[in-house]
Design an enzyme around this catalytic site. Structure first.
Site, PDB file in Angstrom:
ATOM      1  N   ILE B 144      -6.375   4.005   7.154  1.00 40.71           N
ATOM      2  CA  ILE B 144      -5.046   3.391   7.168  1.00 40.71           C
ATOM      3  C   ILE B 144      -4.716   2.849   5.783  1.00 40.71           C
ATOM      4  CG2 ILE B 144      -5.000   2.777   9.618  1.00 40.71           C
ATOM      5  CD1 ILE B 144      -5.545  -0.162   8.695  1.00 40.71           C
ATOM      6  N   ASP B 145      -5.740   2.621   4.958  1.00 38.01           N
ATOM      7  CA  ASP B 145      -5.512   1.994   3.645  1.00 38.01           C
ATOM      8  C   ASP B 145      -4.818   2.923   2.644  1.00 38.01           C
ATOM      9  OD1 ASP B 145      -6.718  -0.299   4.532  1.00 38.01           O
ATOM     10  OD2 ASP B 145      -8.698   0.263   3.806  1.00 38.01           O
ATOM     11  N   MET B 189      -3.468  -5.648   6.308  1.00 38.44           N
ATOM     12  CA  MET B 189      -4.795  -5.261   5.824  1.00 38.44           C
ATOM     13  C   MET B 189      -4.668  -4.494   4.503  1.00 38.44           C
ATOM     14  SD  MET B 189      -6.792  -3.848   9.165  1.00 38.44           S
ATOM     15  CE  MET B 189      -7.694  -4.925  10.290  1.00 38.44           C
ATOM     16  N   GLY B 190      -5.785  -4.220   3.893  1.00 39.29           N
ATOM     17  CA  GLY B 190      -5.807  -3.460   2.636  1.00 39.29           C
ATOM     18  C   GLY B 190      -6.600  -4.264   1.634  1.00 39.29           C
ATOM     19  N   ARG B 191      -7.817  -3.827   1.403  1.00 33.18           N
ATOM     20  CA  ARG B 191      -8.706  -4.636   0.577  1.00 33.18           C
ATOM     21  C   ARG B 191      -8.304  -4.595  -0.896  1.00 33.18           C
ATOM     22  NH1 ARG B 191     -13.221  -2.891   2.707  1.00 33.18           N
ATOM     23  NH2 ARG B 191     -13.726  -4.621   4.071  1.00 33.18           N
ATOM     24  N   LEU B 300      -4.186  -4.906  15.216  1.00 36.97           N
ATOM     25  CA  LEU B 300      -3.058  -4.230  15.855  1.00 36.97           C
ATOM     26  C   LEU B 300      -2.515  -3.098  14.989  1.00 36.97           C
ATOM     27  CD1 LEU B 300      -1.206  -7.474  17.016  1.00 36.97           C
ATOM     28  CD2 LEU B 300      -2.819  -6.111  18.352  1.00 36.97           C
TER      29      LEU B 300
END
Lengths: 408, 408
Positions: B144-145, B189-191, B300
């Site tokens: 997803i990133d 999210m997303g580091r 989610l």
């Protein structure tokens, strides 16, 4: 002589309150006694401030009506505004009546929850007392909390319940992806009733065998017992899903988050809650030590236009139409309502209930629908909930994004 | 002689990783060179532990294949398991080869993100070095990133982006319901890459005129400047929507949540982040004092099977099928990939890229796609994102609930 109809929305948004608005507009346009349909922006406050839009003009096609039905939140805007105590000062009520008279409003439909029904009760009582017979005031029910009395279930609740149970189905897939022991805690809204949280139970067993623990406001909550419950489940499985109401509290009625966290009051004097899931997450980490995560569904659960219950959207629309029919038939001081005739086949009937039976009351989950341990629901509760989440509709998409109707 | 195919999934779940799995299974069943399709449960760890399921038997109808496509998370399970450094100890690699030989596996497709592509790179390099030519190892991209190199965009990202932008459309309806000044902060999210957060920008202006502030990892973040940005927006409007990446950091690279909160490491040694949105919420409350709420999309955003990008699901399936085609054509050490030929009309081509160009690398948003102020995106970025969220599909519903396929 034809009269105009005024409609407004109040209280917290839902994904179905605009379906009720669409129902009101659609029916009002069919009624010979009704000329123009007006909307007041930002609830009763908007009536006092005369912030009106002409809905006959703004929603003038079937396509727009359909789009409105599937637009989440409250297209006319809302307010959290309490009218003055009628016994102390009734000038606000007369001001509203004067505005309605000036605009030739014969019918006023006010869509909202407990607090909004209080407004309907007071305004209709005022009209009755003053012999004002040319304004009919009808309540349109709405609340994701499902805690209104005088109605089998509340419009908006079914869609929120469908969103919640769908999310639990998805999280059950998530939690079983990794092998190590894992607990996910999901916190739902609901100040004094656990209906939304109970909806999580609809997902249990549908796509796997992850055990659920469901904690509702209706039974006292104990942090120690919660930890014991999770430990016990983790003995025979690697994954546990926990559904918890923001408003769980101990025997003395102290909210978990009041015991551990901060306390704020909203304008109605209700305690504003948050952080229940986080407290449980920290407890699991400290006392069990396994992987744990808490998720707060937050606003997402009340505006998820992308997954609506078809049953809810249809009923919400019909309740709006029914409100208009009641008003045109000369009724006032009623809330448009529905009664469940049977669970299977699921059958309902529309009606009107005395607004005084609804205003300022709360309908909780019957404790006999909750298991003895206070950590799960009985079949009676899922039987009640199941028809409400049947069928799927969503917002209308254009170019990849939801497309709504903007009325304000 | 026919060989069997083995497929496994690794890394964080997405809503589209099972579409890639379905693509692998569907294509493998068409290939004359392939006999049985096996799945390893829980990634490479499951290969070592020989936890296999026969997918030819488990997914034996078109209906099941379609259901698998629309099942979120990772139906075979996943792991976060790093193989030993091949230079220090290559025994694990030989162990895997022995197991694959024992099961007559000629083709191994490993679906995952950066870390998983490292596994593919090492295993294929080991086979090459040892002259093992009867095992073809191909990577299937997923994250997803959207931070994989060697591919225009990552399968799974489009659905997460669609979910996020849809949620922003909905929250825009929410935030305009009340009149008082109001800020909603949503943490994605997303580091180390801001792609998911950038997707929020797709919603801006679609259904109203609420201004968005979008903060990405790719530009340094300053809490003071953030407060100034919000104040400035609130001068001309009542509502502001903020999209923020969990990984925003200052010029020195210190994550906001490291500066203010706690720090944990995951098994890969990455800093585990949380609380960025909450920190911003508290800052707005303290320094501006208006109504403010933060929402963490949490899990989610990666398992929302109820709102999938049709484009993403189709491409994810095709990338799975393409991985099989590459393996059968004798390729090894490649990742199934796609190239964008044009934005309008949106056209792509499938290909294979050397896995060494992908493993352990990260693709960030080009800084020239971000505005000067570092609080919004430029048209280049929305042009890139728009095709990826086109079309809607969802999980299959039965009796009101999503119905998935369970493989483990």
């Amino acid at each position: 002589m034809k009269k105009n109809l005024l409609v407004a929305q109040s209280g917290g948004p839902t994904a179905a309150i605009n379906a009720t608005l669409a129902g009101v507009i659609g029916q009002a346009m069919k009624e010979e006694q009704i000329d123009q349909v007006y909307g007041a922006c930002y609830g009763i406050q908007g009536v006092l401030e005369q912030k009106f839009v002409n809905l006959t003009e703004k929603v003038d096609t079937e396509e727009k009506l359909e789009k409105l039905k599937r637009t989440p939140a409250a297209a006319l805007g809302s307010c959290r505004f309490k009218l003055n105590d009628i016994k102390e000062d009734d000038s606000q009520y007369q001001e509203i009546v004067d505005i309605l008279h000036k605009m030739n409003i014969g019918y006023f439909v006010y869509i909202g929850g407990n607090d909004s029904m209080d407004t309907v009760a007071k305004l209709s009582a005022y009209c009755k007392e003053k012999g004002i017979e040319d304004i009919k005031v009808i309540g349109g029910p709405k609340t994701i909390d499902n805690d209104l009395c005088g109605i089998d279930h509340c419009p908006g609740f079914g869609s929120a319940a469908k969103y919640i149970s769908t999310v639990f189905c998805e999280l059950e897939q998530e939690i079983t992806v990794y092998e190590p022991k894992n607990v996910i805690i999901v916190e739902m809204m609901g100040r004094h009733a656990g209906w939304l949280t109970a909806a999580a139970a609809l997902a249990e067993g549908k796509n796997g065998n992850v055990p659920y623990l469901v904690y509702l406001e209706e039974t006292p909550f104990s942090l120690d017992r919660f930890i014991d419950d999770v430990k016990e489940k983790l003995e025979s499985t690697n994954a546990v899903l926990v559904a918890v109401s923001e408003g769980v509290h101990d025997k003395e009625g102290r909210f978990l988050c009041e015991q551990e966290g901060s306390r704020e009051l909203d304008v109605f004097g209700h305690t504003k809650l948050s952080g229940t899931g986080k407290i449980l997450e920290e407890a699991v980490r400290a006392k069990i030590g396994c992987k744990v995560r808490s998720i707060e569904l937050n606003l997402l659960q009340r505006c998820a236009g992308h997954i609506l219950s078809k049953t809810d959207i249809e009923e919400s629309g019909n309740l709006g139409a029914n409100a208009v029919k009641l008003a045109v038939a000369g009724e006032s001081g009623l809330m448009s309502s529905l009664t469940r005739v049977s669970d299977a086949p699921y059958t309902i009937e529309y009606s009107g209930v005395d607004i005084r039976e609804v205003a300022n009351k709360e309908k909780k989950i019957p404790v006999e629908w909750i298991n003895e341990a206070g950590n799960g629901v009985k079949e009676e509760l899922t039987t009640y909930l199941t028809p409400l989440v049947q069928g799927e509709v969503s917002s209308i998409y254009e170019d990849g994004m939801p497309s709504y109707i903007v009325l304000k």
